[in-house]
Design a protein around this motif. Structure first.
Motif, PDB file in Angstrom:
ATOM      1  N   LYS A 276       4.217  -5.145   2.623  1.00 45.45           N
ATOM      2  CA  LYS A 276       3.267  -5.527   1.582  1.00 45.45           C
ATOM      3  C   LYS A 276       2.684  -4.293   0.880  1.00 45.45           C
ATOM      4  CE  LYS A 276       0.827  -8.578   4.047  1.00 45.45           C
ATOM      5  NZ  LYS A 276      -0.180  -9.667   4.301  1.00 45.45           N
ATOM      6  N   GLN A 277       2.402  -3.257   1.644  1.00 38.79           N
ATOM      7  CA  GLN A 277       1.894  -2.032   1.028  1.00 38.79           C
ATOM      8  C   GLN A 277       2.964  -1.395   0.144  1.00 38.79           C
ATOM      9  OE1 GLN A 277      -1.193  -0.821   0.946  1.00 38.79           O
ATOM     10  NE2 GLN A 277      -0.456   0.780  -0.437  1.00 38.79           N
ATOM     11  N   TYR A 279       5.213  -2.984  -1.468  1.00 42.71           N
ATOM     12  CA  TYR A 279       5.299  -3.797  -2.683  1.00 42.71           C
ATOM     13  C   TYR A 279       4.129  -3.501  -3.618  1.00 42.71           C
ATOM     14  CZ  TYR A 279       6.947  -7.695  -5.499  1.00 42.71           C
ATOM     15  OH  TYR A 279       7.457  -8.450  -6.527  1.00 42.71           O
ATOM     16  N   LYS A 280       2.951  -3.280  -3.060  1.00 48.14           N
ATOM     17  CA  LYS A 280       1.806  -2.943  -3.906  1.00 48.14           C
ATOM     18  C   LYS A 280       2.036  -1.616  -4.627  1.00 48.14           C
ATOM     19  CE  LYS A 280      -1.666  -5.567  -1.324  1.00 48.14           C
ATOM     20  NZ  LYS A 280      -2.840  -5.518  -0.420  1.00 48.14           N
ATOM     21  N   ASN A 281       2.630  -0.655  -3.952  1.00 44.08           N
ATOM     22  CA  ASN A 281       2.961   0.609  -4.608  1.00 44.08           C
ATOM     23  C   ASN A 281       3.967   0.385  -5.735  1.00 44.08           C
ATOM     24  OD1 ASN A 281       1.319   2.366  -3.088  1.00 44.08           O
ATOM     25  ND2 ASN A 281       2.796   2.375  -1.417  1.00 44.08           N
ATOM     26  N   LEU A 283       4.204  -2.433  -7.507  1.00 43.69           N
ATOM     27  CA  LEU A 283       3.446  -3.046  -8.590  1.00 43.69           C
ATOM     28  C   LEU A 283       2.646  -1.991  -9.348  1.00 43.69           C
ATOM     29  CD1 LEU A 283       2.076  -6.318  -6.921  1.00 43.69           C
ATOM     30  CD2 LEU A 283       4.032  -6.092  -8.457  1.00 43.69           C
ATOM     31  N   ARG A 284       2.074  -1.074  -8.627  1.00 45.39           N
ATOM     32  CA  ARG A 284       1.305   0.005  -9.262  1.00 45.39           C
ATOM     33  C   ARG A 284       2.204   0.810 -10.203  1.00 45.39           C
ATOM     34  NH1 ARG A 284      -3.285   3.431  -8.594  1.00 45.39           N
ATOM     35  NH2 ARG A 284      -2.772   5.566  -9.216  1.00 45.39           N
ATOM     36  N   GLU A 328      -2.198 -12.682  -2.424  1.00 45.27           N
ATOM     37  CA  GLU A 328      -2.561 -11.275  -2.240  1.00 45.27           C
ATOM     38  C   GLU A 328      -2.013 -10.403  -3.373  1.00 45.27           C
ATOM     39  OE1 GLU A 328      -2.059  -7.722   1.138  1.00 45.27           O
ATOM     40  OE2 GLU A 328      -1.622  -9.814   1.651  1.00 45.27           O
ATOM     41  N   MET A 329      -0.741 -10.612  -3.736  1.00 41.36           N
ATOM     42  CA  MET A 329      -0.121  -9.756  -4.750  1.00 41.36           C
ATOM     43  C   MET A 329      -0.652 -10.047  -6.154  1.00 41.36           C
ATOM     44  SD  MET A 329       1.572  -7.709  -3.042  1.00 41.36           S
ATOM     45  CE  MET A 329       1.920  -7.648  -1.278  1.00 41.36           C
ATOM     46  N   TYR A 332      -4.002  -8.488  -6.336  1.00 46.30           N
ATOM     47  CA  TYR A 332      -3.888  -7.031  -6.416  1.00 46.30           C
ATOM     48  C   TYR A 332      -3.497  -6.564  -7.816  1.00 46.30           C
ATOM     49  CZ  TYR A 332      -2.189  -2.306  -5.880  1.00 46.30           C
ATOM     50  OH  TYR A 332      -1.987  -0.963  -6.063  1.00 46.30           O
ATOM     51  N   ILE A 333      -2.467  -7.173  -8.400  1.00 40.43           N
ATOM     52  CA  ILE A 333      -2.009  -6.682  -9.709  1.00 40.43           C
ATOM     53  C   ILE A 333      -3.072  -6.921 -10.775  1.00 40.43           C
ATOM     54  CG2 ILE A 333      -0.785  -8.735 -10.558  1.00 40.43           C
ATOM     55  CD1 ILE A 333       1.469  -6.762 -11.455  1.00 40.43           C
TER      56      ILE A 333
END
Length: 551
Positions: A276-277, A279-281, A283-284, A328-329, A332-333
């Motif tokens: 998940k982390q 994937y967040k990177n 998205l960033r 969550e995603m 976050y985005i």
């Protein structure tokens, strides 16, 4: 003496570490920033890192204050350079307000600010652009400047592959001409303004290192593939120049352990904190590098996530884990995207409880094959149940690529056209998007988009944000009708699916006296005046649109 040496060494290391986390220079590349247009900055900094793409290691943000006093935080991205030496980072920002902006850059190490730049400023002037797409209602999106928008287009899922497994059309699908440089200008020429495309191992393979089934990408051990980055840059430059908006299907990325990820399975991907982390990177990076583009019509997390869920039919993935991941995603985005781009995901046909109600998913969507007549009711039902716009992200007469579509080409073409009209006359901000883009291009069926665009533009102009479905009752049996009141104009769609000509009267409430009326032939695109808008003749398998002006 030994202790003094150790102490001196420790102090030297600390000094080097402090010195290493430094923003050296900031250079504004864009001389005259304009509204809704990319303003670019080069940032030179010196820092230590293990991986400059991981925000838990290092990150650079641009902190802006807008002319109206809002604070924005824009993620920036690493471009080149080595750890411990001077490196190049970039900021791409598209202002949404005119006037003076002030900004600083903040560099973080291990999620703590280690260096700040001096304050800078720039002044934004007017442009001819409309801005970013946002929610308005179930019928339309709105740009920043208030202009209405309805998406008209198709899936352009990927560029041609080196090897395609279609039984009858592999040669067509493998034609090198089917790249964005051909397909996107063709879409715009035909009147389209919206398309959907995938990021996956064989198309725009940002996370993949090799084995692309494509000659367009070069193998690389870089964290993000440079040849894929270059292609995505080119795609957005094309979109920006053509006035096209893309629903970018982000997919899972290269999550699997054997490909360098953290998860051994799709089920683990949805719950593993490391995945998940990662994937967040990812998205960033999307927001930092391409978020500036007003052509980002929507971030779509998954293509047909229910098929991912049932990848192993004997052991399906928990729906709760998939829904929680999307929650969550999407949250976050939204927290890192200063432009508030639209977000969505898609299912094939199986709903996941809770997915349609997530607060940070702007619209819901599903795919409908072999049942295009079901599109209008599906849109209405989902919007009623979940109180947000609904989109049919894929549709077609047939989904099975092992069949020869030429055996029923007429049905394929007719279904293509019906799906678009059914969408136009029902409350969806993006008209249903056909699949099989190479097939319809080869048959020139997609040129039909010009007819749809012509009527859509007239409906948007007349409605000025006010759409109202009205009942239309035909006297002849079997005629399919839809009616929409758009401001002072009433639009009625009538389709005769039978093999015989039919005369019919159409009963509908104008809510005012008719002043003038036109009849639009959907096949020829010709419009002519009529003095009897309620009485029409429909040839076999033909359709028309009545446009009635009322007081």
């Amino acid at each position: 003496m030994k202790n003094k040496i150790y102490l001196a060494t420790a102090l030297l290391c600390a000094a080097i570490s402090v010195h290493a986390q430094t923003i050296n220079t900031v250079k504004q590349i864009t001389a005259k920033p304009q509204l809704y247009t990319k303003t670019e900055f080069d940032i030179a900094l010196t820092a230590d890192w293990q991986n400059p793409y991981l925000q838990e290691d290092v990150a650079l943000d641009m902190v802006l204050h807008t002319p109206s006093g809002k604070k924005l935080v824009l993620p920036c991205y690493y471009e080149s350079g080595d750890s411990g030496k001077q490196s190049l980072w970039k900021a791409r920002f598209a202002p949404q307000e005119k006037g003076k902006y002030t900004y600083t850059f903040e560099f973080s190490k291990a999620e703590h600010v280690a260096s700040r730049s001096k304050e800078g400023s720039f002044i934004v002037g007017q442009s001819g652009k409309s801005g970013f797409l946002h929610l308005k209602n179930n019928w339309e999106f709105r740009f920043d400047n208030g202009k209405a928008f309805r998406g008209i287009g198709e899936n352009i899922g990927w560029e041609s592959r080196k090897s395609d497994d279609s039984k009858f059309f592999s040669e067509l699908h493998q034609k090198p001409k089917y790249d964005y440089e051909y397909m996107l200008p063709a879409l715009a020429k035909h009147g389209g303004n919206f398309f959907r495309t995938w990021i996956c191992q064989f198309n725009l393979p940002l996370d993949w290192h090799r084995d692309f089934n494509s000659n367009r990408y070069e193998p690389s051990d870089a964290y993000y593939n440079p040849s894929a980055i270059k292609k995505i840059d080119r795609m957005f430059n094309l979109c920006d120049s053509l006035g096209l908006y893309v629903m970018l299907t982000l997919g899972t990325g290269n999550y699997n352990i054997h490909d360098g990820g953290f998860s051994p399975s799709a089920a683990d991907f949805f719950v593993n904190p490391k995945s998940k982390q990662r994937y967040k990177n990812r998205l960033r990076y999307f927001v930092a590098r391409w978020g500036y583009s007003t052509s980002v019509g929507a971030w779509e997390f998954f293509n047909e996530v229910d098929n991912v869920q049932f990848g192993n039919r004997n052991k399906p993935i928990s729906a709760d884990s998939i829904v929680n991941w999307h929650d969550e995603m999407s949250t976050y985005i939204k927290s890192i995207d200063p432009y508030n781009h639209l977000t969505t995901t898609s299912i094939s046909h199986r709903d996941l409880k809770g997915l349609n109600s997530l607060p940070h998913m702007d619209f819901n969507q599903k795919h409908i094959y072999k049942n295009t007549t079901a599109i209008p009711q599906a849109i209405i039902d989902y919007e009623k149940n979940f109180n947000k716009p609904y989109v049919i992200g894929e549709y077609s007469y047939e989904w099975d690529w092992s069949k020869n579509f030429d055996d029923f080409a007429g049905e394929m073409d007719s279904d293509y056209k019906r799906g678009l009209w059914y969408g136009l006359f029902n409350p969806t901000p993006i008209l249903p998007m056909s699949w099989w883009w190479e097939y319809f291009d080869n048959r020139k069926t997609d040129e039909y988009l010009k007819k749809i665009r012509q009527i859509s533009d007239r409906m948007l102009a007349a409605a000025n944000g006010s759409f109202e479905k009205i009942p239309v009752t035909p006297s002849a049996e079997g005629i399919i009708t839809y009616g929409v009141k758009c401001g002072g104009k009433t639009f009625v769609y009538a389709y005769n699916p039978s093999s015989t000509e039919k005369k019919t009267s159409l009963a509908f409430d104008l809510k005012g006296k008719p002043v003038s009326a036109e009849i639009f032939d959907c096949e020829s695109g010709e419009t002519k005046r009529t003095t009897a808008p309620n009485d029409i003749v429909l040839l076999a398998k033909s359709d028309v649109i009545l446009i009635v002006n009322g007081k």
